[in-house]
Design an enzyme around this catalytic site. Structure first.
Site, mmCIF file in Angstrom:
data_model
loop_
_atom_site.group_PDB
_atom_site.id
_atom_site.type_symbol
_atom_site.label_atom_id
_atom_site.label_comp_id
_atom_site.label_asym_id
_atom_site.label_seq_id
_atom_site.Cartn_x
_atom_site.Cartn_y
_atom_site.Cartn_z
ATOM 1 N N ASN A 71 47.968 70.095 61.360
ATOM 2 C CA ASN A 71 48.334 68.683 61.539
ATOM 3 C C ASN A 71 47.813 68.138 62.865
ATOM 4 O OD1 ASN A 71 49.477 68.329 59.106
ATOM 5 N ND2 ASN A 71 51.587 68.144 59.810
ATOM 6 N N VAL A 93 58.914 67.014 50.154
ATOM 7 C CA VAL A 93 58.381 68.361 49.968
ATOM 8 C C VAL A 93 59.185 69.124 48.921
ATOM 9 C CG1 VAL A 93 58.148 70.600 51.140
ATOM 10 C CG2 VAL A 93 57.300 68.527 52.221
ATOM 11 N N PHE A 106 38.939 62.016 57.705
ATOM 12 C CA PHE A 106 39.807 61.773 58.868
ATOM 13 C C PHE A 106 39.081 61.202 60.084
ATOM 14 C CE2 PHE A 106 44.193 62.915 58.175
ATOM 15 C CZ PHE A 106 44.113 63.382 56.877
ATOM 16 N N ILE A 107 37.991 60.485 59.844
ATOM 17 C CA ILE A 107 37.349 59.821 60.987
ATOM 18 C C ILE A 107 37.294 58.303 60.753
ATOM 19 C CG2 ILE A 107 36.036 61.836 61.808
ATOM 20 C CD1 ILE A 107 33.532 60.509 60.464
ATOM 21 N N ARG A 161 58.049 55.810 57.354
ATOM 22 C CA ARG A 161 58.437 56.488 58.595
ATOM 23 C C ARG A 161 57.272 56.420 59.595
ATOM 24 N NH1 ARG A 161 60.957 61.994 56.124
ATOM 25 N NH2 ARG A 161 59.386 61.606 54.527
ATOM 26 N N CYS A 211 55.052 63.240 59.520
ATOM 27 C CA CYS A 211 54.543 64.539 59.994
ATOM 28 C C CYS A 211 53.728 64.465 61.285
ATOM 29 C CB CYS A 211 53.723 65.190 58.899
ATOM 30 S SG CYS A 211 54.759 65.667 57.505
HETATM 31 N N1 LIG Z 1 56.561 64.651 53.897
HETATM 32 C C1 LIG Z 1 55.438 65.338 53.986
HETATM 33 O O1 LIG Z 1 54.357 64.843 53.676
HETATM 34 C C2 LIG Z 1 55.441 66.761 54.474
HETATM 35 C C3 LIG Z 1 54.311 67.558 54.277
HETATM 36 C C4 LIG Z 1 54.327 68.878 54.716
HETATM 37 C C5 LIG Z 1 55.448 69.372 55.372
HETATM 38 N N2 LIG Z 1 56.534 68.567 55.588
HETATM 39 C C6 LIG Z 1 57.705 69.140 56.248
HETATM 40 O O2 LIG Z 1 58.664 69.479 55.253
HETATM 41 C C7 LIG Z 1 59.987 69.266 55.756
HETATM 42 C C8 LIG Z 1 60.723 68.294 54.860
HETATM 43 O O3 LIG Z 1 60.076 67.041 54.929
HETATM 44 P P1 LIG Z 1 60.383 65.883 53.885
HETATM 45 O O4 LIG Z 1 59.435 64.791 54.185
HETATM 46 O O5 LIG Z 1 60.437 66.452 52.514
HETATM 47 O O6 LIG Z 1 61.871 65.474 54.358
HETATM 48 P P2 LIG Z 1 62.864 64.448 53.676
HETATM 49 O O7 LIG Z 1 63.606 63.806 54.777
HETATM 50 O O8 LIG Z 1 62.145 63.610 52.672
HETATM 51 O O9 LIG Z 1 63.873 65.383 52.842
HETATM 52 C C9 LIG Z 1 64.777 66.264 53.427
HETATM 53 C C10 LIG Z 1 65.951 66.435 52.463
HETATM 54 O O10 LIG Z 1 66.804 67.472 52.960
HETATM 55 C C11 LIG Z 1 68.129 67.120 52.636
HETATM 56 N N3 LIG Z 1 69.059 67.929 53.418
HETATM 57 C C12 LIG Z 1 69.412 67.809 54.723
HETATM 58 N N4 LIG Z 1 70.314 68.763 55.052
HETATM 59 C C13 LIG Z 1 70.519 69.520 53.938
HETATM 60 C C14 LIG Z 1 71.328 70.643 53.648
HETATM 61 N N5 LIG Z 1 72.109 71.217 54.580
HETATM 62 N N6 LIG Z 1 71.300 71.147 52.392
HETATM 63 C C15 LIG Z 1 70.536 70.589 51.447
HETATM 64 N N7 LIG Z 1 69.734 69.522 51.661
HETATM 65 C C16 LIG Z 1 69.738 68.984 52.891
HETATM 66 C C17 LIG Z 1 68.172 65.625 52.908
HETATM 67 O O11 LIG Z 1 69.280 65.006 52.277
HETATM 68 C C18 LIG Z 1 66.826 65.182 52.331
HETATM 69 O O12 LIG Z 1 66.950 64.842 50.957
HETATM 70 C C19 LIG Z 1 59.810 68.783 57.200
HETATM 71 O O13 LIG Z 1 59.874 69.897 58.055
HETATM 72 C C20 LIG Z 1 58.412 68.212 57.191
HETATM 73 O O14 LIG Z 1 57.815 68.254 58.467
HETATM 74 C C21 LIG Z 1 56.568 67.282 55.123
#
Ligand SMILES: NC(=O)c1ccc[n+]([C@@H]2O[C@H](COP(=O)([O-])OP(=O)(O)OC[C@H]3O[C@@H](n4cnc5c(N)ncnc54)[C@H](O)[C@@H]3O)[C@@H](O)[C@H]2O)c1
Length: 447
Positions: free
Chosen positions: A214, A11, A255-256, A334, A266
Site C-alpha cells: 500500500n 473485506v 497508479f501514475i 472514507r 487504506c
Molecule cells: N476496504 C478495503 O479496501 C481493504 C482492503 C484490504 C485490506 N483492508 C483491511 O481490512 C480490514 C477491514 O477493513 P474493512 O474496510 O472491511 O472494514 P469495515 O469497517 O468495512 O468493516 C469492519 C467490520 O467489523 C465489524 N466489527 C467490529 N468489531 C467487531 C467484533 N468484535 N466482532 C465482529 N465484528 C466486528 C464492524 O461492525 C464492521 O462491520 C482493515 O484492517 C483494512 O485495513 C481493507
C-alpha cells in the site's frame, strides 16, 4: 471447509462471499445487529459490483450464515478469520482494539483447536500479540487447547473486489506451521488453479508485505502529484509526461494518474501506521512522511484552483460536484478528497449540488440535511443553476459528457477537473475555462 469470518465489512463480506461461491461454508459474525439483519434480508451494506447477487445466491444455498452470536461463529469453523477494522489511533498507529476483542472472544469460547487468521491489515508483531492474548485467556480458563495464529493480508481493491478475490495475483500466507500451510492451501486451492498463487512466508514478513504494497502504491500517486504541481508551475502538461514515462516498462502506467489526492480506508491510514511503526523502532521513514504530506496538500488543490479563478468571492456561488466516492465503483467516502473540498466550499459560503452514481446515501449519512448541500439525482441535474462544475471522482459516466449542455447550464462557464478526464483544448474551444491537475496551460488560463 467450514470457515468463520469476524467483521463483515468490505473485506469480510467479500471474502466470505467468494469462499462460499467456490463451495466452502462460511459463518459471518458481526457486532452490528442491523447489518446482520439486513444481510439476512438480502440487503447488502456496501456497493461492490456483483456482490449482491453472489451474497444472495450463496445465502439461499445455505453456504453463507449471518449472525451476531460470537459463540455460534467460534463453534462453526476450524478457521477463524479476523477481518475487523484497524483504524488509526490518535498517534496514527493502527488501533488493534477490534482485532484483540475478536481474538479474546475466540479464546473465551473455543472448545477445540482453532487456526486464527489475521486478514485485517495489522502491524508487524500483531500475530504475536494476538497469540499472547489468546494464550492468556485460555490459561485463565484453565484449558489447554492447541491454536495457531497466521497472517493472510488482503489485497483486494474496492470497486473490483470480487474479481480481485476470485482471480488474485497472489495469496500471501504468513505461518511457520506446515499444518496451517496445508489448510490454507486447501482453502485457497480453487483460486490458485492456473498457477500457484500462494506465497508462504514467515508471519512478520506477511504482515509487512501488506503495508509495503500500500505504501508503494501511495508513493507512486504522491510522486506523480508532486510532478503535476511542478508541471503546472513550469508550463508543462503532466498528461503528456505521464504517457512519456508510463511507456517505460520499469515504471508502467498503473497508479501514475495525477489527481486531487488519494483517499479511502487504506492508503491514508496504512502510510501513517507504517510511519508510526518505523518511529517506534527509532527509524525516521522520510519517504512515508513526504507521501502523506504531499497527499494532504493535494486534497486542497481543487479548492486552490477555485480560489485562483474566483478570488475570495465564493459566498453564494453554487458548484456542481461530480463524484463523492473516494474512487469509482464504490460508495465509500472514507478520507475522500470530495470531503475536503465540500468542507472548504461550505466554509467559504458556497453551495454544492452533488451527484455520485453510488455514494449519495453515504453523503446523506455523513452530512445529514443541510441547506448548502443538495444531493441531485443525475449529473445533469447537478448542473442546473450551478456556476461551475468540479469533478472529483473519475466515474466512467463522467468521461464523455455533453459539453455543450455544460456550457449552457453553467453561469460562469468553468470546469475544475480533479482527475484530468478532459482535453483542455477541446473544453476551451467550446468557450469554457478549464482547470486540470498539472496541465500547464490551465495555470496560464487562470492567470
Ligand atoms: N476496504 C478495503 O479496501 C481493504 C482492503 C484490504 C485490506 N483492508 C483491511 O481490512 C480490514 C477491514 O477493513 P474493512 O474496510 O472491511 O472494514 P469495515 O469497517 O468495512 O468493516 C469492519 C467490520 O467489523 C465489524 N466489527 C467490529 N468489531 C467487531 C467484533 N468484535 N466482532 C465482529 N465484528 C466486528 C464492524 O461492525 C464492521 O462491520 C482493515 O484492517 C483494512 O485495513 C481493507
Amino acid at each position: 471447509m467450514k470457515v468463520t469470518v469476524f467483521g463483515i465489512g468490505y473485506v469480510g463480506l467479500v471474502q466470505a462471499a467468494v469462499l462460499a461461491d467456490v463451495g466452502h461454508h462460511v459463518c459471518c459474525v458481526d457486532v452490528d445487529e442491523k447489518k446482520i439483519e439486513n444481510l439476512k434480508n438480502g440487503q447488502i451494506p456496501i456497493y461492490e459490483p456483483g456482490l449482491t447477487d453472489m451474497v444472495i445466491k450463496n445465502y439461499e444455498k445455505g453456504r453463507l450464515l449471518f449472525t451476531t452470536d460470537a459463540a455460534e461463529g467460534v463453534a462453526y469453523g476450524r478457521l477463524q478469520f479476523i477481518a475487523v477494522g484497524t483504524p488509526p489511533d490518535e498517534d496514527g498507529s493502527a488501533d488493534l482494539q477490534y482485532v484483540l476483542a475478536v481474538a479474546g472472544r475466540i479464546a473465551g469460547l473455543m472448545e477445540e483447536p482453532k487456526v486464527i487468521i489475521d486478514k485485517s491489515t495489522v502491524p508487524v508483531g500483531t500475530a504475536d500479540k494476538v497469540s499472547a492474548h489468546i494464550q492468556g485467556i485460555l490459561s485463565e480458563r484453565g484449558v489447554d487447547l492447541e491454536f495457531h495464529v497466521a497472517s493472510n493480508p488482503e489485497f483486494l481493491k474496492e470497486g473490483s473486489a470480487l474479481d480481485d478475490c476470485m482471480r488474485p495475483e497472489r495469496i500471501v500466507v504468513g505461518t511457520d506451521s506446515a499444518e496451517v500451510e496445508g489448510v490454507m492451501r486447501e482453502l485457497y486451492e480453487p483460486f490458485s488453479r492456473n498457477h500457484d498463487k500462494i506465497m508462504v512466508m514467515d508471519v512478520r514478513s506477511a504482515e509487512f508485505t501488506k503495508y509495503a504494497a500500500n505504501c508503494m502504491l501511495a508513493t507512486k500517486i504522491s510522486f506523480m502529484n508532486e510532478m503535476s504541481n511542478l508541471a503546472e508551475k513550469l508550463g508543462v502538461d503532466i498528461e503528456q509526461v505521464r504517457k512519456g514515462i508510463g511507456s517505460d516498462s520499469r515504471i508502467g502506467y498503473h497508479f501514475i494518474y495525477p489527481g486531487c489526492g488519494y483517499g479511502g480506508s487504506c492508503f491514508p491510514k496504512d502510510v501513517q501506521a507504517l510511519e508510526r511503526s518505523a518511529s517506534e523502532v527509532g527509524y525516521e521513514a522520510k519517504i512515508l512522511r513526504a507521501v502523506e504530506a504531499v497527499n494532504y496538500r493535494q486534497k486542497e488543490v481543487l479548492f486552490s484552483h477555485i480560489c485562483r479563478h474566483y478570488g475570495t468571492a465564493l459566498s453564494g456561488k453554487t458548484f456542481a460536484l461530480w463524484g463523492l466516492a473516494f474512487k469509482p465503483n464504490t460508495d465509500d467516502m472514507r478520507e475522500a478528497s470530495s470531503r475536503v473540498l465540500l468542507e472548504a466550499l461550505w466554509q467559504a459560503g458556497a453551495i454544492v449540488q452533488a451527484y455520485d452514481p453510488e455514494a449519495m446515501n453515504e453523503a446523506q449519512r455523513i452530512y445529514g440535511t443541510r441547506s448548502d448541500l443538495r444531493l441531485m439525482g443525475t449529473k445533469e441535474a447537478a448542473l442546473q443553476g450551478a456556476d461551475a462544475l468540479v469533478i472529483v471522482t473519475e466515474w466512467k459516466s463522467f468521461r464523455v459528457p455533453d459539453f455543450e449542455q455544460i456550457g449552457i447550464e453553467l453561469k460562469d462557464k468553468v470546469i475544475f477537473d480533479g482527475r484530468n478526464l478532459y482535453d483542455p483544448a477541446r473544453v476551451e474551444a467550446l468557450g469554457l475555462a478549464y482547470y486540470g491537475i498539472g496541465r500547464g496551460r490551465s495555470i496560464i488560463a487562470g492567470e
